[in-house]
Design a protein around this motif. Structure first.
Motif, PDB file in Angstrom:
ATOM      1  N   TYR A 129       1.043  -1.433   0.366  1.00  0.00           N
ATOM      2  CA  TYR A 129      -0.464   0.061  -0.008  1.00  0.00           C
ATOM      3  C   TYR A 129       1.090   1.154   0.076  1.00  0.00           C
ATOM      4  N   LYS A 130       1.654   1.321  -0.885  1.00  0.00           N
ATOM      5  CA  LYS A 130       2.952   2.290  -0.792  1.00  0.00           C
ATOM      6  C   LYS A 130       3.038   3.311  -2.648  1.00  0.00           C
ATOM      7  N   GLY A 131       2.033   2.096  -3.099  1.00  0.00           N
ATOM      8  CA  GLY A 131       1.665   2.810  -3.990  1.00  0.00           C
ATOM      9  C   GLY A 131       1.897   4.701  -4.314  1.00  0.00           C
ATOM     10  N   LEU A 132       2.160   5.709  -4.761  1.00  0.00           N
ATOM     11  CA  LEU A 132       2.304   6.915  -4.781  1.00  0.00           C
ATOM     12  C   LEU A 132       1.245   7.601  -5.702  1.00  0.00           C
ATOM     13  N   LEU A 133       0.981   6.697  -6.768  1.00  0.00           N
ATOM     14  CA  LEU A 133       0.167   7.407  -7.120  1.00  0.00           C
ATOM     15  C   LEU A 133      -1.622   6.958  -7.215  1.00  0.00           C
ATOM     16  N   ASN A 134      -2.457   7.250  -6.887  1.00  0.00           N
ATOM     17  CA  ASN A 134      -3.904   6.791  -7.415  1.00  0.00           C
ATOM     18  C   ASN A 134      -4.336   5.645  -7.978  1.00  0.00           C
ATOM     19  N   SER A 135      -3.356   6.166  -9.316  1.00  0.00           N
ATOM     20  CA  SER A 135      -3.249   5.195 -10.422  1.00  0.00           C
ATOM     21  C   SER A 135      -2.763   4.393 -10.096  1.00  0.00           C
ATOM     22  N   ASP A 136      -1.686   4.379  -9.553  1.00  0.00           N
ATOM     23  CA  ASP A 136      -1.108   3.052  -9.367  1.00  0.00           C
ATOM     24  C   ASP A 136      -1.613   2.173  -8.170  1.00  0.00           C
ATOM     25  N   GLU A 137      -2.177   2.410  -7.117  1.00  0.00           N
ATOM     26  CA  GLU A 137      -2.317   1.334  -5.984  1.00  0.00           C
ATOM     27  C   GLU A 137      -3.517   1.278  -6.446  1.00  0.00           C
ATOM     28  N   VAL A 138      -4.662   1.487  -7.440  1.00  0.00           N
ATOM     29  CA  VAL A 138      -6.061   0.671  -7.783  1.00  0.00           C
ATOM     30  C   VAL A 138      -5.908  -1.096  -8.847  1.00  0.00           C
TER      31      VAL A 138
END
Length: 340
Positions: free
Chosen positions: A267-276
């Motif tokens: 849960y350390k994806g910088l961008l929302n588009s990454d973490e989703v």
């Protein structure tokens, strides 16, 4: 005398015919050996200039790779993203995804100049961009692949396409997937190509909503590790600091590897588009886990998806042109038809 002149003109037309017909026999498809005879050293030239640029500034690898994404998602892979505004042409550089962040154009200018000296009016800017993206990946430790060549350059740009077709950092998972599917790309391509965020940086303005006001509810994004969020807040305040840069993959920001996917699992994806990719879809979540654990598989899929993406709606045959300068269309069309 006039008859002799007419005969010489006709003869010159036939002289170029084999070049044009040679391109047609491939049905307009791209293939790696396209410049094997017409410009055999093109890949060597591109690799040399990219290597020099990345050695000078490591971030440049990610910038060149990003340009290829932004070019191919708008009108296909035709170098429209490289055009400056001129006359009635409005540059894609003015779009929200590109304004103040798209970079690397000077490197492509340098490559084009060197290629023109070796092979005048032969290699397209679109092909140069595709080769530069591959070389940027390899130079940072990523996979290698044969780049299909034979693209030609667009004589137009699309500001609206650049604003609407390129996935944005705050897009929902479904919106991002829909934008990929419009280009003929699937969910494997989406997750694999997102892995390019294993290198490069992003600005505070691209992820601030995750820290302070996700979805306008006044609350932070709970899919973001809160200790990581606290670190980000120290340099990305509620207001100001929009252009402050943050590594997309802090553990290894200049190395093409799988730590990007490991970040998403934590849960350390910088961008929302990454973490989703990890939180909003079961199939993409499975792929994230697979790539986090298997670098060989990630590299294989990334190379395949890059070839697929770089082949979106190319201009081939007699369509488009071979630009003399990547920033502007030719004043007069070139008479030469290019092939290997």
């Amino acid at each position: 005398m006039s008859r002799l002149t007419s005969f010489l003109v006709v003869l010159s037309l036939f002289a170029f015919a084999p070049l044009c017909l040679a391109g047609k026999k491939y049905g307009g498809y791209l293939y790696p050996q396209f410049y094997q005879h017409s410009c055999p050293k093109v890949e060597e030239i591109v690799r040399s200039v990219v290597a020099k640029a990345v050695a000078k500034e490591a971030r440049m690898a990610a910038s060149l790779l990003r340009l290829e994404f932004h070019d191919c998602f708008v009108k296909g892979c035709d170098a429209s993203s490289l055009l400056d505004s001129s006359g009635v042409l409005v540059s894609e550089k003015r779009s929200n995804p590109n304004r103040n962040s798209a970079r690397g154009f000077e490197v492509l200018d340098e490559i084009k100049s060197a290629v023109e000296k070796a092979c005048p009016h032969t290699v397209s800017c679109a092909d140069i961009l595709a080769l530069a993206a591959r070389d940027s990946t390899v130079l940072t430790g990523g996979p290698n692949w044969e780049v299909p060549l034979g693209r030609r350059d667009s004589r137009s740009a699309s500001l609206s396409g650049s604003n609407n077709d390129i996935p944005a950092p705050n897009n929902t998972f479904q919106t991002i997937l829909t934008k990929f599917k419009r280009q003929g790309l699937d969910i494997v391509d989406l997750v694999a190509l997102s892995g390019s965020h294993t290198i490069g940086s992003s600005r505070c303005t691209s992820f601030r909503q995750r820290l302070y006001n996700q979805s306008g509810n006044g609350l932070p994004d709970m899919t973001l590790d809160q200790s990581y969020a606290a670190q980000l807040k120290t340099r990305c305040p509620r207001s100001g600091g929009d252009q402050t840069l943050f590594f997309l993959d802090p553990p290894s920001p200049t190395k093409f590897d799988t730590s990007y996917f490991k970040n998403l699992v934590a849960y350390k994806g910088l961008l929302n588009s990454d973490e989703v990719l990890f939180t909003m879809n079961a199939e993409s979540r499975k792929l994230v886990k697979l790539y986090a654990e298997n670098q060989e598989l990630f590299f294989q899929h990334f190379a395949q998806s890059m070839i697929k993406m770089s082949s979106i709606s190319p201009l081939t045959g007699s369509r488009g042109e071979i630009r003399r300068i990547c920033r502007r269309v030719n004043n007069k069309p070139l008479f030469k038809c290019i092939s290997s």
